[in-house]
Design a protein around this motif. Structure first.
Motif, PDB file in Angstrom:
ATOM      1  N   GLU A  33       0.833  -1.207   0.000  1.00 15.24           N
ATOM      2  CA  GLU A  33       0.000   0.000   0.000  1.00 15.24           C
ATOM      3  C   GLU A  33       0.869   1.259   0.000  1.00 15.24           C
ATOM      4  O   GLU A  33       0.557   2.233  -0.692  1.00 15.24           O
ATOM      5  N   ILE A  34       1.946   1.238   0.775  1.00 12.85           N
ATOM      6  CA  ILE A  34       2.859   2.379   0.810  1.00 12.85           C
ATOM      7  C   ILE A  34       3.543   2.543  -0.546  1.00 12.85           C
ATOM      8  O   ILE A  34       3.665   3.660  -1.057  1.00 12.85           O
ATOM      9  N   ALA A  35       3.954   1.452  -1.156  1.00 12.29           N
ATOM     10  CA  ALA A  35       4.593   1.527  -2.482  1.00 12.29           C
ATOM     11  C   ALA A  35       3.633   2.121  -3.503  1.00 12.29           C
ATOM     12  O   ALA A  35       4.021   2.983  -4.310  1.00 12.29           O
ATOM     13  N   ARG A  36       2.400   1.690  -3.471  1.00 11.33           N
ATOM     14  CA  ARG A  36       1.394   2.219  -4.398  1.00 11.33           C
ATOM     15  C   ARG A  36       1.203   3.722  -4.165  1.00 11.33           C
ATOM     16  O   ARG A  36       1.155   4.503  -5.113  1.00 11.33           O
ATOM     17  N   ALA A  37       1.111   4.139  -2.905  1.00  9.40           N
ATOM     18  CA  ALA A  37       0.936   5.555  -2.583  1.00  9.40           C
ATOM     19  C   ALA A  37       2.158   6.372  -2.999  1.00  9.40           C
ATOM     20  O   ALA A  37       2.025   7.510  -3.461  1.00  9.40           O
ATOM     21  N   MET A  38       3.355   5.784  -2.860  1.00  9.64           N
ATOM     22  CA  MET A  38       4.581   6.472  -3.309  1.00  9.64           C
ATOM     23  C   MET A  38       4.534   6.725  -4.812  1.00  9.64           C
ATOM     24  O   MET A  38       4.852   7.815  -5.273  1.00  9.64           O
ATOM     25  N   GLU A  39       4.148   5.712  -5.541  1.00 10.81           N
ATOM     26  CA  GLU A  39       4.083   5.851  -6.998  1.00 10.81           C
ATOM     27  C   GLU A  39       3.069   6.923  -7.405  1.00 10.81           C
ATOM     28  O   GLU A  39       3.341   7.750  -8.275  1.00 10.81           O
TER      29      GLU A  39
ATOM     30  N   VAL B 193      -0.369   6.917   4.681  1.00 12.66           N
ATOM     31  CA  VAL B 193      -0.620   5.496   4.448  1.00 12.66           C
ATOM     32  C   VAL B 193       0.265   4.740   5.422  1.00 12.66           C
ATOM     33  O   VAL B 193       1.459   5.027   5.531  1.00 12.66           O
ATOM     34  N   GLY B 194      -0.291   3.778   6.130  1.00 13.65           N
ATOM     35  CA  GLY B 194       0.462   3.010   7.103  1.00 13.65           C
ATOM     36  C   GLY B 194       0.124   3.447   8.523  1.00 13.65           C
ATOM     37  O   GLY B 194      -0.601   4.431   8.731  1.00 13.65           O
ATOM     38  N   VAL B 195       0.682   2.719   9.481  1.00 17.35           N
ATOM     39  CA  VAL B 195       0.408   2.972  10.889  1.00 17.35           C
ATOM     40  C   VAL B 195       1.681   2.723  11.691  1.00 17.35           C
ATOM     41  O   VAL B 195       2.358   1.717  11.482  1.00 17.35           O
ATOM     42  N   ILE B 196       1.998   3.638  12.608  1.00 17.67           N
ATOM     43  CA  ILE B 196       3.178   3.447  13.459  1.00 17.67           C
ATOM     44  C   ILE B 196       2.821   3.373  14.931  1.00 17.67           C
ATOM     45  O   ILE B 196       3.681   3.089  15.763  1.00 17.67           O
TER      46      ILE B 196
ATOM     47  N   GLU C 206      10.160  -3.953  -4.666  1.00 13.25           N
ATOM     48  CA  GLU C 206      10.041  -5.413  -4.510  1.00 13.25           C
ATOM     49  C   GLU C 206       8.661  -5.785  -3.991  1.00 13.25           C
ATOM     50  O   GLU C 206       8.086  -6.782  -4.421  1.00 13.25           O
ATOM     51  N   ALA C 207       8.116  -4.980  -3.077  1.00  9.24           N
ATOM     52  CA  ALA C 207       6.772  -5.252  -2.562  1.00  9.24           C
ATOM     53  C   ALA C 207       5.753  -5.156  -3.688  1.00  9.24           C
ATOM     54  O   ALA C 207       4.827  -5.961  -3.776  1.00  9.24           O
TER      55      ALA C 207
END
Length: 130
Positions: A6-12, A50-53, A116-117
């Motif tokens: 999800e983070i990779a998609r949001a980065m793109e 996007v994501g959770v910490i 890679e993800a």
């Protein structure tokens, strides 16, 4: 792994739109915390995340720090001592210390670990469609 995809998609998407981004990563936990080392949060210059910490208590401050990181291009290591009795007044949660590395995402390309993800996601999608 799903969170990384999800983070990779949001980065793109943010890169295509020309938005700056910062990536926050939990790098050390002492004691109890909602998330462990490796948890990530992507923040773009529009404030999208996007994501959770954490359980939600760290994200607003990390997002504010991320704005500064995006502006000056210098990463920051922040340490948070979690005492939810003080924060929420409920005595719930995980008292511990969490160190978070907040870094700008380069304008050049999505970092390799996230590429890679995304590749793995393509493989999973093809497997599911047969």
């Amino acid at each position: 792994m799903k969170e990384n995809r999800e983070i990779a998609r949001a980065m793109e998407e943010a890169k295509r739109a020309g938005r700056k981004m910062a990536l926050a990563t939990v790098v050390r936990v002492k004691g109890s915390a909602y998330r462990r080392e490796g948890a990530k949060l992507l923040i773009d210059e529009d404030g999208n995340t996007v994501g959770v910490i954490s359980g939600g208590c760290l994200e607003p401050d990390v997002a504010e720090t991320a704005k500064k990181v995006m502006a000056d291009g210098r990463p920051v290591l922040k340490s948070y001592e979690l005492d939810e009795e003080l924060v929420w007044g409920l005595g719930l949660g995980c008292p511990g210390t969490v160190d978070i590395w907040i870094e700008p995402v380069p304008d050049t390309d999505v970092p390799s670990s996230f590429r890679e993800a995304r590749k793995a996601e393509g493989v999973e999608e093809r497997k599911g469609s047969t």
